[in-house]
Write an enzyme that holds these catalytic residues in place. Structure first.
Site: not given
Length: 181
Positions: A8-11, A14
Site C-alpha cells: 500500500r502507498v498513501s497517494t 507514490q
C-alpha cells in the site's frame, strides 16, 4: 499454506514497485495492492487479502506502516488473522513475525501495553469527571435553552400549550422542550 502479500502507498504519486519487488522475492503466491491513505478505515484490497487467508496461511507486508496506522489497528488486524488461524510477517521488522514464538511474544506484549494504556485513559477520564462534579462543573453538552427560556416553557405549558407549539416558538425540537421539568 498460502503466502499472500499486501502492498500500500498513501497517494497516487507514490510508487508500489519497491514493495511489489520485495513481496515477489518473498515468494507470495498472490499480492494485493492499493493506493489509499492508511488513515482510511476502508481499505478494500486489505479486506480481500485477509479474506483469502485460512488456517496456516501467512500475510506478508514490507513494513508494518503499510498495514496498520496505529498499534491498536495493528493489534486488531492480528486478532482477525489469529481468528482465521493465519499469521503475519513483516519483511522489515523481524520482531513482527507471528510465525515465530518471539514474534508472538512481542505482539502479545504490545497488546498488553495497548490494553494497559486504554485502562489508564479510562481511569484518568473517570477521575477528571469526578473532580469536575465535585467542583460543581456541568458535564456534557451545554443546554439549548437558557434559564429564562426554560421558565417560559413551564409558564406556557401551565397555560395549556403543548410541547410542539412551545418548541416552534423557541426554535428547538419537541424533545428538548419535553425534558424541561
Amino acid at each position: 499454506m498460502k503466502v499472500i502479500g499486501y502492498a500500500r502507498v498513501s497517494t497516487a504519486g507514490q510508487a508500489l514497485e519497491s514493495q511489489l519487488e520485495r513481496l515477489s522475492v518473498a515468494e507470495c503466491s498472490e499480492i494485493f495492492e492499493e493506493k489509499v491513505s492508511g488513515a482510511q478505515s476502508e481499505r478494500p484490497e486489505l479486506v480481500k487479502a485477509i479474506d483469502q487467508l485460512s488456517e496456516g496461511d501467512v500475510l506478508i507486508v514490507t513494513r508494518l506502516d503499510r498495514l496498520a496506522r496505529s498499534t491498536r489497528d495493528l493489534l486488531r488486524i492480528v486478532d482477525v488473522l489469529e481468528a482465521k488461524g493465519a499469521q503475519l510477517k513483516s519483511l522489515s521488522e523481524a520482531w513482527a513475525d507471528t510465525t515465530t514464538p518471539t514474534g508472538k511474544l512481542i505482539l502479545t506484549v504490545l497488546g498488553g501495553l495497548a490494553e494497559f494504556e486504554r485502562s489508564l485513559i479510562v481511569e484518568r477520564t473517570s477521575e477528571g469527571r469526578e473532580i469536575a462534579k465535585r467542583e460543581g462543573r456541568r458535564l456534557g453538552r451545554p443546554p439549548k435553552l437558557t434559564k429564562h427560556q426554560r421558565s417560559f416553557v413551564l409558564k406556557w405549558r401551565a397555560a395549556g400549550q403543548n410541547n410542539a407549539q412551545i418548541a416552534r416558538k423557541l426554535g428547538v425540537s419537541r424533545s428538548t422542550v419535553s425534558r424541561i421539568k
